[in-house]
Design a protein around this motif. Structure first.
Motif, short mmCIF file in Angstrom:
data_model
loop_
_atom_site.label_atom_id
_atom_site.label_comp_id
_atom_site.label_asym_id
_atom_site.label_seq_id
_atom_site.Cartn_x
_atom_site.Cartn_y
_atom_site.Cartn_z
N ARG A 17 -35.64 9.61 -17.16
CA ARG A 17 -36.34 9.69 -18.44
C ARG A 17 -35.29 9.94 -19.53
NH1 ARG A 17 -39.46 11.95 -14.62
NH2 ARG A 17 -41.54 11.07 -14.35
N PRO A 18 -34.90 8.88 -20.22
CA PRO A 18 -33.82 9.00 -21.21
C PRO A 18 -34.04 10.11 -22.23
CG PRO A 18 -34.24 6.69 -20.78
CD PRO A 18 -35.31 7.47 -20.03
N ALA A 19 -35.26 10.26 -22.72
CA ALA A 19 -35.50 11.29 -23.75
C ALA A 19 -35.28 12.69 -23.17
CB ALA A 19 -36.92 11.16 -24.31
N ASP A 20 -35.66 12.90 -21.92
CA ASP A 20 -35.45 14.21 -21.31
C ASP A 20 -33.96 14.47 -21.11
OD1 ASP A 20 -38.13 14.64 -21.26
OD2 ASP A 20 -38.39 14.28 -19.11
N ALA A 21 -33.20 13.41 -20.83
CA ALA A 21 -31.75 13.57 -20.68
C ALA A 21 -31.13 13.98 -22.01
CB ALA A 21 -31.13 12.26 -20.19
N VAL A 22 -31.64 13.42 -23.10
CA VAL A 22 -31.17 13.79 -24.44
C VAL A 22 -31.45 15.27 -24.70
CG1 VAL A 22 -31.63 13.49 -26.91
CG2 VAL A 22 -31.29 11.48 -25.43
N ARG A 23 -32.66 15.70 -24.35
CA ARG A 23 -33.01 17.11 -24.55
C ARG A 23 -32.12 18.01 -23.70
NH1 ARG A 23 -38.29 14.62 -24.70
NH2 ARG A 23 -39.13 14.82 -26.80
N ALA A 24 -31.82 17.57 -22.48
CA ALA A 24 -30.97 18.38 -21.59
C ALA A 24 -29.56 18.50 -22.16
CB ALA A 24 -30.94 17.75 -20.20
N ALA A 25 -29.11 17.44 -22.80
CA ALA A 25 -27.75 17.46 -23.37
C ALA A 25 -27.68 18.42 -24.55
CB ALA A 25 -27.34 16.05 -23.81
N GLY A 26 -28.78 18.53 -25.30
CA GLY A 26 -28.89 19.53 -26.37
C GLY A 26 -27.70 19.61 -27.29
N MET A 59 -37.57 8.81 -28.40
CA MET A 59 -36.11 9.03 -28.41
C MET A 59 -35.71 9.82 -29.65
SD MET A 59 -33.12 8.77 -27.12
CE MET A 59 -33.50 7.77 -25.68
N LEU A 60 -36.28 9.48 -30.80
CA LEU A 60 -35.94 10.20 -32.03
C LEU A 60 -36.46 11.64 -31.98
CD1 LEU A 60 -36.53 7.42 -34.72
CD2 LEU A 60 -34.37 8.17 -33.71
N ARG A 61 -37.64 11.83 -31.39
CA ARG A 61 -38.15 13.21 -31.22
C ARG A 61 -37.21 14.01 -30.34
NH1 ARG A 61 -43.34 10.91 -31.18
NH2 ARG A 61 -43.27 10.56 -28.93
N ALA A 69 -33.15 18.16 -29.60
CA ALA A 69 -31.80 18.53 -29.17
C ALA A 69 -31.01 19.15 -30.31
CB ALA A 69 -31.07 17.31 -28.61
N GLY A 70 -31.55 19.03 -31.52
CA GLY A 70 -30.87 19.58 -32.68
C GLY A 70 -29.78 18.68 -33.22
N TYR A 71 -29.82 17.40 -32.79
CA TYR A 71 -28.78 16.45 -33.23
C TYR A 71 -29.04 16.01 -34.67
CZ TYR A 71 -25.63 12.46 -33.36
OH TYR A 71 -24.64 11.57 -33.71
N THR A 127 -24.47 10.00 -15.52
CA THR A 127 -25.64 10.66 -16.09
C THR A 127 -25.25 11.86 -16.96
OG1 THR A 127 -25.92 12.24 -14.28
CG2 THR A 127 -26.98 10.08 -14.02
N VAL A 128 -26.21 12.29 -17.75
CA VAL A 128 -26.01 13.49 -18.58
C VAL A 128 -25.78 14.70 -17.68
CG1 VAL A 128 -27.22 15.12 -20.09
CG2 VAL A 128 -27.23 12.67 -20.62
#
Ligand SMILES: [Mn+2]
Length: 165
Positions: free
Chosen positions: A75-84, A110-112, A117-119, A44-45
Motif C-alpha cells: 500500500r504505497p500511501a501507508d509506506a509514505v506514512r511509515a516514512a514520515g 497519496m497526497l493525504r 507524513a508532514g511532508y 521498500t521503505v
C-alpha cells in the motif's frame, strides 16, 4: 541474509562520512528505494528505514518515487506514512512513468499520506523520454508515455493542482 547484512554495513560505512559532511553544510542526502528490476538492496521503505536507521536525521533522508512505490509497496500511501519525517524528497509520475492522473494511482490518498507524513517539500515530476536512446534503455521506455514531454508535465501539474497540491 548474511550478504544483505554485509551490503547494508558497507552502505552505512560509506554513507556515514558523507552524511556528516552534508549535515555540517545544511544539505540532506535523499536515498531512493528503487524497484526490484533496478536493484536488490533497497526496494521498500521498510528496508530503507532499517538500513539507514543510524544515519537518518540531519544529512540523510529518503527520496520516495511513486513509480517505485507502486511496484514494491503493498500500500504505497501507508509506506509514505511509515516514512514520515524521514522523507526528504518526493518524485511523482503515473504508475507507467506517464502523466500523473492518467494512471491507476489513488492520488487523493497519496497526497493525504504526504500530508500525514508532514511532508512540505516539492513534488518533482520524474518521467523519461524515449527520444534519447541511452535514457530509453536505462529507464525501459519502449513507447511514448504522452503526446510530448510538455504535455506530460502540463497534465500532471494540472491534475495535482486540481487536487490541491
Ligand atoms: Mn526516481
Amino acid at each position: 541474509e548474511t550478504q544483505r547484512a554485509e551490503v547494508v554495513g558497507e552502505l552505512r560505512d560509506n554513507l556515514a562520512p558523507l552524511a556528516r559532511e552534508a549535515a555540517a553544510i545544511g544539505v540532506t542526502l535523499a536515498v531512493e528505494p528503487l524497484n526490484r528490476y533496478e536493484t536488490s538492496v533497497l526496494n521498500t521503505v521498510a528496508q530503507s528505514l532499517d538500513a539507514l536507521a543510524p544515519l537518518l536525521g540531519a544529512g540523510v533522508g529518503l527520496a520516495l518515487d511513486t513509480y517505485h512505490l507502486n511496484i514494491e509497496e503493498k500500500r504505497p500511501a501507508d509506506a509514505v506514512r511509515a516514512a514520515g519525517a524521514a522523507i526528504a524528497h518526493v518524485q511523482v509520475c503515473g504508475s507507467d512513468r506517464g502523466a500523473v492522473g492518467d494512471d491507476h494511482t489513488d492520488w487523493p490518498e497519496m497526497l493525504r499520506a504526504l500530508d500525514d507524513a508532514g511532508y512540505r517539500g516539492v513534488l518533482g515530476l520524474e518521467s523519461f523520454t524515449g527520444e534519447n536512446a541511452t535514457i530509453a534503455v536505462a529507464a525501459s521506455v519502449w513507447r511514448p508515455l504522452a503526446a510530448s514531454q510538455d504535455d506530460l508535465a502540463a497534465r500532471s501539474i494540472a491534475h495535482l493542482r486540481a487536487l490541491g497540491a
